[in-house]
Design an enzyme around this catalytic site. Structure first.
Site, PDB file in Angstrom:
ATOM      1  N   SER A 250       0.739  -1.124   0.262  1.00 13.14           N
ATOM      2  CA  SER A 250       0.025   0.099   0.056  1.00 13.14           C
ATOM      3  C   SER A 250       0.723   1.407  -0.083  1.00 13.14           C
ATOM      4  O   SER A 250       0.366   2.489  -0.283  1.00 13.14           O
ATOM      5  CB  SER A 250      -0.957   0.066   1.219  1.00 13.14           C
ATOM      6  OG  SER A 250      -0.242  -0.324   2.352  1.00 13.14           O
TER       7      SER A 250
ATOM      8  N   GLU B 136       0.070 -12.563  -1.602  1.00 13.16           N
ATOM      9  CA  GLU B 136      -1.337 -12.779  -1.893  1.00 13.16           C
ATOM     10  C   GLU B 136      -1.905 -13.949  -2.706  1.00 13.16           C
ATOM     11  O   GLU B 136      -0.909 -14.152  -3.591  1.00 13.16           O
ATOM     12  CB  GLU B 136      -1.740 -11.260  -2.814  1.00 13.16           C
ATOM     13  CG  GLU B 136      -1.810 -10.047  -1.885  1.00 13.16           C
ATOM     14  CD  GLU B 136      -2.322  -9.189  -2.598  1.00 13.16           C
ATOM     15  OE1 GLU B 136      -2.789  -9.220  -3.784  1.00 13.16           O
ATOM     16  OE2 GLU B 136      -2.502  -7.808  -2.071  1.00 13.16           O
TER      17      GLU B 136
ATOM     18  N   GLU C 105      -9.335 -10.004   3.613  1.00 15.85           N
ATOM     19  CA  GLU C 105      -9.565  -8.560   3.387  1.00 15.85           C
ATOM     20  C   GLU C 105     -11.003  -8.441   2.902  1.00 15.85           C
ATOM     21  O   GLU C 105     -11.174  -9.169   1.523  1.00 15.85           O
ATOM     22  CB  GLU C 105      -8.610  -7.725   2.256  1.00 15.85           C
ATOM     23  CG  GLU C 105      -8.967  -6.558   2.269  1.00 15.85           C
ATOM     24  CD  GLU C 105      -7.694  -5.553   1.508  1.00 15.85           C
ATOM     25  OE1 GLU C 105      -7.884  -4.454   1.029  1.00 15.85           O
ATOM     26  OE2 GLU C 105      -6.784  -6.305   1.416  1.00 15.85           O
TER      27      GLU C 105
END
Length: 271
Positions: free
Chosen positions: A52, A122, A189
């Protein structure tokens, strides 16, 4: 008694014990020395050096542009600040999807060049060989399922994930696969709270949520969101603990005014 107050260092073992004892895990992102030092002093359990940084530090629309070298820079800055918390670092887009050897090479670079304690990656079944190879080298791996920002162009939306039965079942299966591969924790998430609860109960490793409800083993937020540095990002799951944008804006205007009116520096502020 809080587990984290009784240890000198947060490790994967401590995080596992926190799940067993029912103590929630606190996790926040950080990208630089100064903020990481504050978070560590405050007693945060885990710092995530997130990709991020691509958004909040560099201004990109997505997390995809950030490079491995840039992630290593941010992680190195964070590591120099901390004394106690666990630090995990995101493997950025393009550093692991190609093949498991590339994934291992990327993870080794992060561990050797930053001093981090583990990496986050991920995906589920699609990247399980990379996960296994990294763990086989002795590197702790945190998984990430649900909304996976590196795949945003595949999804085409930041909407809640796994609302349909097929995707929900795949997410549960992927969580079990990541656990079997040796992951020490998983981030979920933006998925329904009841599904996150089901996952947390189906595996024995800690489940950390962001927009995944209250029934998981811990929570993570992006520091810029939690502190109110971003004023436009307002997802349902976010709780702002400060409004730093307004405070910094006001302080900057006051400074500008003091300079323009020759009030700063005064007699006591010069040599």
């Amino acid at each position: 008694m809080s587990v984290h107050k009784d240890v000198k260092r947060i490790t994967t073992h401590v995080l596992q014990k926190m799940k067993i004892d029912g103590e929630k895990i606190s996790m926040i992102t950080a990208y630089d020395y100064s903020m990481a030092r504050i978070f560590d002093d405050a007693g945060i359990d885990v710092i995530l050096v997130g990709d991020s940084a691509s958004n909040v530090m560099a201004g990109h629309e997505t997390t995809l542009p950030i490079t491995l070298d840039q992630m290593i820079y941010h992680a190195s800055s964070v590591i120099r600040a901390i004394k106690r918390c666990f630090v995990a670092v995101d493997l950025p887009f393009g550093s692991y999807q190609g093949n498991s050897k590339e994934a291992l090479s990327s993870a080794i670079r992060i561990m050797k060049e930053t001093g981090a304690h583990g990496i986050k990656i991920e995906g589920g079944e699609e990247i399980i060989e990379s996960v296994k190879r990294i763990i086989s080298a002795g590197i702790p791996v945190m998984g990430h399922l649900g909304l996976t920002p590196q795949s945003i162009y595949k999804f085409g939306t930041y909407a809640v994930r796994a609302t349909e039965e097929a995707e929900a079942q795949k997410l549960i299966n992927d969580a079990k696969l990541l656990q079997e591969a040796g992951c020490f924790a998983i981030v979920l998430e933006k998925i329904p709270a009841n599904l996150a609860k089901e996952v947390a109960e189906a595996v024995h490793i800690p489940i950390i949520g962001i927009g995944a409800g209250r029934y998981v083993d811990g929570q993570v937020l992006v520091m810029h969101d939690l502190l109110g540095i971003n004023k436009d990002f307002k997802p349902r799951f976010l709780r702002r603990y400060l409004d730093l944008y307004s405070q910094i804006y006001g302080a900057t205007q006051a400074y500008i005014n003091d300079v323009k009116t020759k009030d700063f520096p005064n007699d006591n502020e010069q040599y």
